[in-house]
Scaffold this active site. Sequence first.
Site, short mmCIF file in Angstrom:
data_model
loop_
_atom_site.label_atom_id
_atom_site.label_comp_id
_atom_site.label_asym_id
_atom_site.label_seq_id
_atom_site.Cartn_x
_atom_site.Cartn_y
_atom_site.Cartn_z
N ASP A 208 -126.99 10.14 66.88
CA ASP A 208 -128.14 9.31 66.53
C ASP A 208 -129.33 9.59 67.45
O ASP A 208 -129.17 9.69 68.67
CB ASP A 208 -127.70 7.84 66.67
CG ASP A 208 -128.65 6.87 66.03
OD1 ASP A 208 -128.82 6.92 64.81
OD2 ASP A 208 -129.23 6.04 66.77
N GLU A 272 -129.23 14.19 64.72
CA GLU A 272 -130.26 13.49 63.95
C GLU A 272 -131.51 13.49 64.80
O GLU A 272 -131.57 12.81 65.83
CB GLU A 272 -129.86 12.03 63.65
CG GLU A 272 -130.86 11.39 62.70
CD GLU A 272 -131.34 9.99 63.07
OE1 GLU A 272 -131.88 9.30 62.20
OE2 GLU A 272 -131.19 9.56 64.25
C1 GLC Z 1 -131.20 6.32 63.55
C2 GLC Z 1 -130.36 5.66 62.49
C3 GLC Z 1 -131.02 4.39 62.10
C4 GLC Z 1 -131.09 3.49 63.31
C5 GLC Z 1 -131.81 4.17 64.45
C6 GLC Z 1 -131.58 3.45 65.75
O1 GLC Z 1 -132.43 6.73 63.08
O2 GLC Z 1 -130.16 6.52 61.42
O3 GLC Z 1 -130.35 3.74 61.06
O4 GLC Z 1 -131.76 2.31 62.99
O5 GLC Z 1 -131.34 5.48 64.65
O6 GLC Z 1 -130.25 3.59 66.15
#
Ligand code: GLC
Length: 546
Positions: A208, A272
């Site tokens: 994340d 991500e």
């Molecule tokens: C990422 C996740 C999202 C979350 C954020 C904070 O972007 O995909 O859903 O709110 O991180 O953890």
Amino acid sequence: MPSHDWRRTAVVYQVYPRSFADADGDGVGDLPGITGRLGALAELGVDAVWLSPFYSSPQADAGYDVADYRDVDPIFGTLADFDALLNRAHDLGLKVIVDLVPNHSSDEHPWFRAALAAAPGSPERERYMFRDGLGENGELPPNNWDSCFRGPAWTRTTNADGSPGQWYLHLFDTKQPDWNWENEEVRAEFLSVLAFWLDRGADGFRVDVAHALIKAPGLPDIDLRVDDGLEADTEGLFGSGPMWDQDRVHEIYQSWRELLDTYSTDRILVAEAWLQPLSRLARYVRADEMHQAFNFDYLETGWHAPALRRSIDASLTANDSVGAPTTWVLSNHDVVRHVSRLGLNSDGPRPNGIRAQDPQPDYALGLRRAKAATLLMLGLPGSAYLYQGEELGLPDHTSLDDDLRQDPTWWRSGYTEAGRDGCRIPLPWESDAPGLGFGPSAKTWLPQPDSYVELARDRQAGVEGSTLGMYQAALALRRAFALGAGSLEWGVDRGAHVVAFTNGEVTVMTNIGAEPVPLPAGEVLMTSDELTADGLLPPDVTAWLV
Ligand code: GLC
């Protein structure tokens, strides 16, 4: 690298545990619910599932606020339920990727509680990003950063005697304090968390906000004049600025990769990182770091042939330069589903949720384009990510009652941005069951829109021409022709509004223009919608030929 390496070619299905399937009838999905329905995913023909967080959490950000990284939240089940899920998945030949949230914890994590109870400058506070405030009495936040969920990125603490104290940083919600990744204890703790899940048999991690862990020294203000801050990033534009993509973040992933490589089987790390340009993103997938990174450039590219060609080219070039596979994605739990996005028929920026009073998507147009977009994506070499429910052609819930919204963006934006609840609606499995078969009761933590009845899985399974049928057929052909392991060549020229390429033996062609176009020679393997009576490729349709 051999082409059978699943880490280069897999189709990964994202399961959002709250909304996939509910076994205990409380209206919130859970791990036993997922286990019970894994057969449907094996039938669909995906290679792996990625589970969004199911860890102990007060659910301030739907589980992306973790209070215990080594346990399952009671709403989702137990560790034994996780083991059962993993075993069932492996029996079905599915890999399981878990979600790791290393940028921030929950404010209910024991280490954050200890930090609040300890004095400024203490080792407990050093694990998070505590700072004194500015101004005469520390009444101003330490810098000008905003939270990705809107509002300030700093919250002031209160000392034991009731007086105002230091501030702590949270790039997301107040209840998501950022870890201090300069701290050795934090680094060691996460290596141990990784090992915990690897030892249990997890096949890897989706990481994340992977580009956020290290912040620029001194936490300098964002220069708002160059528009490179959080605000810009949450619009999906940049990912530059002092809180994103600092060079030293790569040390962390190198150390994680070293750990993964000590395990015998092929485990994966997926970044991500909403980040531009793609050459910066490619740094996360260098040979000694992660294996894949989500390709949000592709997700952000609208329904325009030149833009799609550019994104495909740029993605392949950037990843080829570091020897990594390219990934493709159209939907996830953070964005309006592509059926709804493409039905908006607008060139404006991607909306953060759609409310009842907003312009409503045209479902038929959106579905037609979404199917064409999916068939185009699944024809590309590399890995592809699917988000639960897209195989049913589900739209967002675009008329959700505002009172029911749970995404913190909704209140943090002063009730101006709907946020992400619309794409997180519990799945419809059986059209005539209570809650559309989501669980044994009629309860669903968010209501399902009426349109989900007709789209329920049982209405589509085995039905010719259904969206589910198209996904299944495409995944089977993708596997049969080893498209994931192939390579792309442009060449078929059908004008500015067509995206056409060959991948091995297969030609993929998408018509994004207003007029039907002739197909190249060859046998049609499948199409996302019917061809014209005289065999032309109509607007908003993709064909695969061999
Ligand atoms: C990422 C996740 C999202 C979350 C954020 C904070 O972007 O995909 O859903 O709110 O991180 O953890």
